[in-house]
Design a protein around this motif. Structure first.
Motif, PDB file in Angstrom:
ATOM      1  N   GLU A 156      13.035   2.336  40.961  1.00 34.87           N
ATOM      2  CA  GLU A 156      14.150   2.383  40.007  1.00 34.87           C
ATOM      3  C   GLU A 156      13.681   2.498  38.554  1.00 34.87           C
ATOM      4  O   GLU A 156      14.290   3.217  37.761  1.00 34.87           O
ATOM      5  N   ILE A 157      12.593   1.776  38.191  1.00 35.19           N
ATOM      6  CA  ILE A 157      12.104   1.873  36.804  1.00 35.19           C
ATOM      7  C   ILE A 157      10.708   2.522  36.757  1.00 35.19           C
ATOM      8  O   ILE A 157       9.941   2.305  35.817  1.00 35.19           O
ATOM      9  N   GLY A 158      10.424   3.327  37.786  1.00 33.61           N
ATOM     10  CA  GLY A 158       9.139   4.028  37.813  1.00 33.61           C
ATOM     11  C   GLY A 158       8.003   3.098  38.185  1.00 33.61           C
ATOM     12  O   GLY A 158       8.183   2.111  38.892  1.00 33.61           O
ATOM     13  N   GLU A 159       6.821   3.466  37.692  1.00 33.92           N
ATOM     14  CA  GLU A 159       5.637   2.648  37.987  1.00 33.92           C
ATOM     15  C   GLU A 159       5.625   1.467  37.013  1.00 33.92           C
ATOM     16  O   GLU A 159       5.654   1.664  35.797  1.00 33.92           O
ATOM     17  N   VAL A 160       5.623   0.242  37.549  1.00 38.48           N
ATOM     18  CA  VAL A 160       5.695  -0.944  36.688  1.00 38.48           C
ATOM     19  C   VAL A 160       4.298  -1.260  36.148  1.00 38.48           C
ATOM     20  O   VAL A 160       3.352  -1.470  36.908  1.00 38.48           O
ATOM     21  N   LEU A 161       4.186  -1.274  34.825  1.00 35.42           N
ATOM     22  CA  LEU A 161       2.873  -1.424  34.192  1.00 35.42           C
ATOM     23  C   LEU A 161       2.740  -2.709  33.379  1.00 35.42           C
ATOM     24  O   LEU A 161       1.631  -3.097  33.028  1.00 35.42           O
ATOM     25  N   ARG A 162       3.883  -3.341  33.083  1.00 37.55           N
ATOM     26  CA  ARG A 162       3.760  -4.584  32.300  1.00 37.55           C
ATOM     27  C   ARG A 162       4.952  -5.505  32.564  1.00 37.55           C
ATOM     28  O   ARG A 162       6.096  -5.048  32.646  1.00 37.55           O
ATOM     29  N   VAL A 163       4.641  -6.795  32.696  1.00 39.50           N
ATOM     30  CA  VAL A 163       5.685  -7.819  32.833  1.00 39.50           C
ATOM     31  C   VAL A 163       5.376  -8.939  31.844  1.00 39.50           C
ATOM     32  O   VAL A 163       4.243  -9.427  31.777  1.00 39.50           O
ATOM     33  N   PRO A 245      -5.495  -4.844  39.288  1.00 43.07           N
ATOM     34  CA  PRO A 245      -6.192  -3.560  39.449  1.00 43.07           C
ATOM     35  C   PRO A 245      -5.282  -2.438  39.932  1.00 43.07           C
ATOM     36  O   PRO A 245      -5.689  -1.287  40.005  1.00 43.07           O
ATOM     37  N   THR A 246      -4.026  -2.777  40.242  1.00 38.90           N
ATOM     38  CA  THR A 246      -3.097  -1.787  40.783  1.00 38.90           C
ATOM     39  C   THR A 246      -1.788  -1.842  40.007  1.00 38.90           C
ATOM     40  O   THR A 246      -1.515  -2.804  39.302  1.00 38.90           O
ATOM     41  N   SER A 247      -0.979  -0.792  40.164  1.00 38.11           N
ATOM     42  CA  SER A 247       0.388  -0.839  39.661  1.00 38.11           C
ATOM     43  C   SER A 247       1.325  -0.709  40.859  1.00 38.11           C
ATOM     44  O   SER A 247       0.880  -0.496  41.980  1.00 38.11           O
ATOM     45  N   THR A 248       2.615  -0.841  40.621  1.00 34.19           N
ATOM     46  CA  THR A 248       3.569  -0.845  41.719  1.00 34.19           C
ATOM     47  C   THR A 248       4.789  -0.008  41.312  1.00 34.19           C
ATOM     48  O   THR A 248       5.103   0.036  40.118  1.00 34.19           O
ATOM     49  N   PRO A 249       5.476   0.708  42.219  1.00 33.82           N
ATOM     50  CA  PRO A 249       5.360   0.604  43.665  1.00 33.82           C
ATOM     51  C   PRO A 249       4.416   1.593  44.325  1.00 33.82           C
ATOM     52  O   PRO A 249       3.988   1.398  45.448  1.00 33.82           O
ATOM     53  N   SER A 250       4.061   2.714  43.634  1.00 31.89           N
ATOM     54  CA  SER A 250       3.354   3.765  44.379  1.00 31.89           C
ATOM     55  C   SER A 250       1.850   3.601  44.337  1.00 31.89           C
ATOM     56  O   SER A 250       1.145   4.079  45.206  1.00 31.89           O
ATOM     57  N   ASN A 251       1.353   2.904  43.291  1.00 32.56           N
ATOM     58  CA  ASN A 251      -0.090   2.783  43.134  1.00 32.56           C
ATOM     59  C   ASN A 251      -0.723   4.169  43.293  1.00 32.56           C
ATOM     60  O   ASN A 251      -1.746   4.335  43.943  1.00 32.56           O
ATOM     61  N   GLY A 252      -0.044   5.180  42.676  1.00 30.12           N
ATOM     62  CA  GLY A 252      -0.217   6.629  42.878  1.00 30.12           C
ATOM     63  C   GLY A 252      -1.619   7.198  42.981  1.00 30.12           C
ATOM     64  O   GLY A 252      -2.571   6.476  43.210  1.00 30.12           O
ATOM     65  N   PRO A 253      -1.718   8.507  42.833  1.00 32.37           N
ATOM     66  CA  PRO A 253      -3.003   9.189  43.023  1.00 32.37           C
ATOM     67  C   PRO A 253      -4.044   8.777  41.983  1.00 32.37           C
ATOM     68  O   PRO A 253      -5.239   8.838  42.224  1.00 32.37           O
ATOM     69  N   HIS A 254      -3.573   8.352  40.821  1.00 32.56           N
ATOM     70  CA  HIS A 254      -4.493   7.860  39.799  1.00 32.56           C
ATOM     71  C   HIS A 254      -4.124   6.403  39.522  1.00 32.56           C
ATOM     72  O   HIS A 254      -3.397   6.111  38.573  1.00 32.56           O
ATOM     73  N   PRO A 255      -4.582   5.485  40.367  1.00 31.82           N
ATOM     74  CA  PRO A 255      -4.143   4.091  40.251  1.00 31.82           C
ATOM     75  C   PRO A 255      -4.375   3.542  38.844  1.00 31.82           C
ATOM     76  O   PRO A 255      -5.413   3.762  38.235  1.00 31.82           O
ATOM     77  N   GLN A 256      -3.343   2.882  38.341  1.00 37.54           N
ATOM     78  CA  GLN A 256      -3.419   2.294  37.012  1.00 37.54           C
ATOM     79  C   GLN A 256      -3.435   0.784  37.114  1.00 37.54           C
ATOM     80  O   GLN A 256      -2.916   0.220  38.063  1.00 37.54           O
ATOM     81  N   GLN A 257      -3.990   0.158  36.091  1.00 32.22           N
ATOM     82  CA  GLN A 257      -3.870  -1.292  36.014  1.00 32.22           C
ATOM     83  C   GLN A 257      -2.472  -1.648  35.549  1.00 32.22           C
ATOM     84  O   GLN A 257      -1.815  -0.860  34.877  1.00 32.22           O
TER      85      GLN A 257
END
Length: 385
Positions: A156-163, A245-257
């Motif tokens: 819903e909000i894309g790749e979650v990178l910060r909380v 070390p991962t992001s959510t939900p897809s932890n896509g092809p270029h995994p981001q922190q």
């Protein structure tokens, strides 16, 4: 089909036990939980049987309910299916272990124990004895929390990178808490981190860690700062920066922190006027927008979804508490369903995740130089506290 009835034993008679028991006594049908039901069949106070009797009559418990003046008799009661441990965190290890050794399943108040070593031993015993064990982080089981986790998993909000999560109360610490209150007393594992910081960590973990498939969940690294309370040495303020070390939900092809900022303080407040004017205490930020959670982090009542510019309308979602409950009945329902289904842990907060969070708090205390008396850090059992 008749509801699955769970018979509870309540260990301790303080205010948290009162709130939990009051919630157990609310008809589950008001929250559409017709598949389970709760009975309080025993209550124990470590100081006197009278206190347990007063607790029972003050709650208006009408079903047969035994009152005990010690915990040993409570855990030996054959009518009890599960024990709710409502003692201070300093005593959790000894109290939970007492119940497990007696063959009882347990729901234990947060923080689970004082340190990860204690939690690991309890988990080991529960697994060895095939007993259900769960940390009572009630917020995880709110419909609001479940909905937000599902929104994240759906992208819903894309790749979650910060909380960012802040659980802070601005009190006159010296006047309100003094030196002996459990909030600031090192003998009771007091301080902001174990008592309130656990909620900030709950929001970081349930959004950045728990939303990934179990085999992709990886513990974060943490850098933290801590301010000790000058009268007792317990922490009055702790700020944690977590890097997953991962992001959510897809932890896509270029995994981001992804980053979590978890804050707690007992001298400044996240909500100074107690009207929400200061903005949301929790912000979950993704590449397509953010979710803001409103109300106290441990008992939020609404959230809003704010899409990126041009990507849709802001949506506000209210999440009321049926039957004038506090919201502890949802974790109790989870326990009942797990017991009914023969599960030994809850998927909403697996034991592995509780251990990871305890290990993280150990590291934060290490970075801040916060230790508790040897007796309550000990894994020795039994130990008279």
């Amino acid at each position: 089909m008749a509801p699955h009835i769970v018979r509870w034993g309540i260990m301790a008679t303080g205010w948290i036990a009162e709130i939990f028991t009051n919630d157990l006594l609310i008809d589950p049908n008001v929250r559409d939980a017709s598949d389970v039901a709760h009975q309080v069949v025993a209550v124990a106070s470590s100081s006197s049987k009278d206190k347990a009797e007063q607790f029972i009559s003050a709650r208006g418990i009408t079903t047969p309910c035994s009152a005990y003046g010690d915990y040993e008799t409570l855990v030996a009661d054959p009518n009890v299916d599960v024990i709710y441990v409502a003692t201070p965190h300093s005593h959790h290890y000894q109290n939970v272990r007492l119940a497990l050794e007696a063959g009882k399943s347990v729901l234990c108040e947060k923080a689970f124990t004082v340190n990860a070593a204690q939690t690991k031993i309890l988990v080991e015993i529960a697994r060895k004895k095939n007993l259900f064990l769960m940390e009572a982080v009630w917020t995880r089981y709110f419909p609001l929390s479940i909905q937000i986790r599902e929104l994240i998993q759906k992208g819903e909000i894309g790749e979650v990178l910060r909380v960012v999560a802040d659980t802070s109360f601005g009190d006159d610490v010296e006047a309100k808490w003094g030196t002996t209150h459990r909030m600031v007393n090192p003998d009771l594992a007091g301080g902001a981190l174990l008592d309130l910081g656990i909620y900030s960590l709950t929001w970081v973990f349930q959004t950045l860690y728990h939303t990934l498939p179990r085999d992709q969940r990886k513990p974060p690294t943490v850098s933290s700062q801590m301010t000790p309370y000058h009268l007792t040495g317990a922490d009055e303020s702790t700020t944690m920066l977590l890097s997953f070390p991962t992001s959510t939900p897809s932890n896509g092809p270029h995994p981001q922190q992804s980053h979590g900022v978890a804050m707690t303080n007992i001298r400044v407040s996240a909500d100074p006027d107690e009207k929400g004017s200061a903005g949301p205490p929790i912000r979950i930020q993704g590449t397509k927008g953010e979710i803001q959670v409103h109300g106290q982090p441990f008992r939020p009542e609404s959230y809003r979804i704010i899409p990126k510019k041009g990507a849709g309308e802001i949506r506000e979602v209210q999440c009321p508490f049926p039957g004038n409950g506090k919201g502890m009945y949802w974790e109790a329902d989870e326990v009942a369903r797990c017991l009914r289904d023969g599960k030994l842990e809850s998927e909403g907060l697996p034991l592995e995740e509780s251990i990871v969070i305890m290990e993280l708090m150990d590291e934060v205390r290490k970075q801040g130089g916060l230790t508790y008396p040897q007796k309550i850090e000990s894994t020795e059992y039994p130990l008279q506290l």
